[in-house]
Design an enzyme around this catalytic site. Structure first.
Site, PDB file in Angstrom:
ATOM      1  N   ASP A   1      18.629 -33.556  11.262  1.00  0.00           N
ATOM      2  CA  ASP A   1      19.484 -32.729  10.381  1.00  0.00           C
ATOM      3  C   ASP A   1      20.846 -32.421  11.014  1.00  0.00           C
ATOM      4  OD1 ASP A   1      17.468 -32.595   8.426  1.00  0.00           O
ATOM      5  OD2 ASP A   1      16.605 -30.803   9.304  1.00  0.00           O
TER       6      ASP A   1
ATOM      7  N   ASN B   1      20.860 -38.593   4.130  1.00  0.00           N
ATOM      8  CA  ASN B   1      19.736 -37.697   3.851  1.00  0.00           C
ATOM      9  C   ASN B   1      20.246 -36.489   3.075  1.00  0.00           C
ATOM     10  OD1 ASN B   1      17.050 -36.639   4.070  1.00  0.00           O
ATOM     11  ND2 ASN B   1      17.760 -35.275   5.687  1.00  0.00           N
TER      12      ASN B   1
ATOM     13  N   GLY C   1       9.860 -37.451  -5.482  1.00  0.00           N
ATOM     14  CA  GLY C   1      10.926 -38.397  -5.797  1.00  0.00           C
ATOM     15  C   GLY C   1      11.903 -37.935  -6.863  1.00  0.00           C
ATOM     16  N   SER C   2      12.091 -36.615  -7.005  1.00  0.00           N
ATOM     17  CA  SER C   2      13.019 -36.170  -8.062  1.00  0.00           C
ATOM     18  C   SER C   2      14.464 -36.514  -7.709  1.00  0.00           C
ATOM     19  CB  SER C   2      12.852 -34.676  -8.345  1.00  0.00           C
ATOM     20  OG  SER C   2      13.344 -33.894  -7.280  1.00  0.00           O
ATOM     21  N   ASN C   3      14.816 -36.503  -6.424  1.00  0.00           N
ATOM     22  CA  ASN C   3      16.174 -36.916  -6.054  1.00  0.00           C
ATOM     23  C   ASN C   3      16.382 -38.409  -6.322  1.00  0.00           C
ATOM     24  OD1 ASN C   3      18.026 -34.807  -4.755  1.00  0.00           O
ATOM     25  ND2 ASN C   3      16.014 -34.320  -3.901  1.00  0.00           N
TER      26      ASN C   3
ATOM     27  N   GLU D   1      20.830 -30.310  -5.838  1.00  0.00           N
ATOM     28  CA  GLU D   1      20.596 -31.574  -5.117  1.00  0.00           C
ATOM     29  C   GLU D   1      20.768 -32.764  -6.066  1.00  0.00           C
ATOM     30  OE1 GLU D   1      17.069 -31.862  -2.649  1.00  0.00           O
ATOM     31  OE2 GLU D   1      16.972 -29.693  -2.445  1.00  0.00           O
TER      32      GLU D   1
ATOM     33  N   ILE E   1      13.500 -40.919  11.608  1.00  0.00           N
ATOM     34  CA  ILE E   1      14.005 -42.295  11.675  1.00  0.00           C
ATOM     35  C   ILE E   1      14.186 -42.688  13.152  1.00  0.00           C
ATOM     36  CG2 ILE E   1      15.911 -43.815  10.998  1.00  0.00           C
ATOM     37  CD1 ILE E   1      14.241 -42.761   8.638  1.00  0.00           C
TER      38      ILE E   1
ATOM     39  N   HIS F   1      19.238 -32.370   2.520  1.00  0.00           N
ATOM     40  CA  HIS F   1      18.432 -31.289   3.094  1.00  0.00           C
ATOM     41  C   HIS F   1      18.656 -30.025   2.255  1.00  0.00           C
ATOM     42  CE1 HIS F   1      16.279 -29.208   6.301  1.00  0.00           C
ATOM     43  NE2 HIS F   1      17.128 -28.215   6.118  1.00  0.00           N
TER      44      HIS F   1
HETATM   45  C1  GRF Z   1      14.206 -32.088  -1.394  1.00  0.00           C
HETATM   46  O1  GRF Z   1      14.206 -30.696  -1.424  1.00  0.00           O
HETATM   47  C2  GRF Z   1      15.109 -32.584  -0.303  1.00  0.00           C
HETATM   48  O2  GRF Z   1      16.168 -31.732  -0.036  1.00  0.00           O
HETATM   49  C3  GRF Z   1      14.189 -32.653   0.892  1.00  0.00           C
HETATM   50  O3  GRF Z   1      12.932 -33.025   0.382  1.00  0.00           O
HETATM   51  C4  GRF Z   1      12.847 -32.658  -0.993  1.00  0.00           C
HETATM   52  C5  GRF Z   1      12.490 -33.890  -1.741  1.00  0.00           C
HETATM   53  O4  GRF Z   1      12.221 -33.642  -3.102  1.00  0.00           O
HETATM   54  N1  GRF Z   1      14.687 -33.563   1.883  1.00  0.00           N
HETATM   55  P1  GRF Z   1      12.061 -34.864  -4.103  1.00  0.00           P
HETATM   56  O5  GRF Z   1      10.922 -35.733  -3.560  1.00  0.00           O
HETATM   57  O6  GRF Z   1      13.356 -35.606  -4.140  1.00  0.00           O
HETATM   58  O7  GRF Z   1      11.702 -34.265  -5.418  1.00  0.00           O
END
Ligand code: GRF
Length: 207
Positions: free
Chosen positions: A152, A109, A13-15, A181, A95, A111
């Site tokens: 994608d 999304n 969940g870092s994003n 990201e 999905i 990627h």
């Molecule tokens: C990221 O590299 C994203 O591009 C891909 O899955 C990963 C998720 O990382 N879809 P996080 O859980 O957001 O840290």
């Protein structure tokens, strides 16, 4: 009026955290997080959501007969929480049409490659970076796109590029891409919602 986001995640969940921090700091100022859903009960991202006091729950595939039934359960929660835009942030499920039809052009999304290169079914996690390195690419990066029924393959909203360095491992490249990201996703969500607002369509017609 702010758009209400639902974050779907499966792991770290870092994003999601980067998006949440961008909202807290005012860099992402036209959205709020209305709900976080994880398909893994022990996902660190779900734990973070709970610690932050955000509405958060887990919906596990094994509790449903098929993907459609799982997505119908997700959809019921999106409606209850009046969600406008769905943001996939490391969500490891495809999905289904149930969600795609309820939120057309409203599911995003990220990627970890420069799509259309290194995308598609099975191109996840370190497999992406291993393929980039084995092809001796000079550059890689990340892509934010709209989710469609082609994995994608939906319309690209934004990309960021990083160099591939001579001694890179999949891990070091993944780390460099991930930093991008965390910048790109909040910025792209802000711009995406701005466009919805300009077209007077920021509220989902589904809710
Ligand atoms: C990221 O590299 C994203 O591009 C891909 O899955 C990963 C998720 O990382 N879809 P996080 O859980 O957001 O840290």
């Amino acid at each position: 009026m702010k758009a209400r986001l639902c974050i779907l995640l499966s792991g770290r969940g870092s994003n999601f955290q980067a998006i949440h921090q961008a909202i807290l700091s005012g860099n992402l100022n036209n959205a709020i997080i209305g709900l976080v859903i994880s398909n893994k009960a022990d996902a660190p991202g779900l734990q973070y959501a709970k610690e932050q006091g955000l509405p958060a729950l887990s919906i596990r595939r094994k509790d449903f007969p098929d993907n459609q039934a799982l997505d119908q359960a997700v959809l019921d929660h999106l409606k209850t929480h009046q969600i406008d835009v769905v943001v996939l942030a490391g969500y490891n499920r495809i999905i289904s049409p149930v969600l795609l039809q309820a939120y057309p052009q409203r599911i995003l999304n990220i990627h970890p490659s420069l799509l259309p290169a290194y995308g598609g079914p099975g191109m996840v996690g370190h497999k992406v970076h291993e393929a980039v390195l084995s092809n001796q690419e000079q550059h890689s990066g990340c892509t934010v796109h709209i989710v469609t029924d082609v994995v994608d393959g939906g319309p690209i909203l934004a990309q960021a590029t990083v160099p591939v360095l001579p001694n890179d491992t999949p891990e070091s490249l993944a780390e460099r891409v991930l930093l991008q990201e965390h910048q790109l996703y909040p910025q792209t969500i802000q711009a995406f919602i701005q466009r919805l607002v300009a077209a007077n369509t920021e509220k989902s017609s589904y809710v």
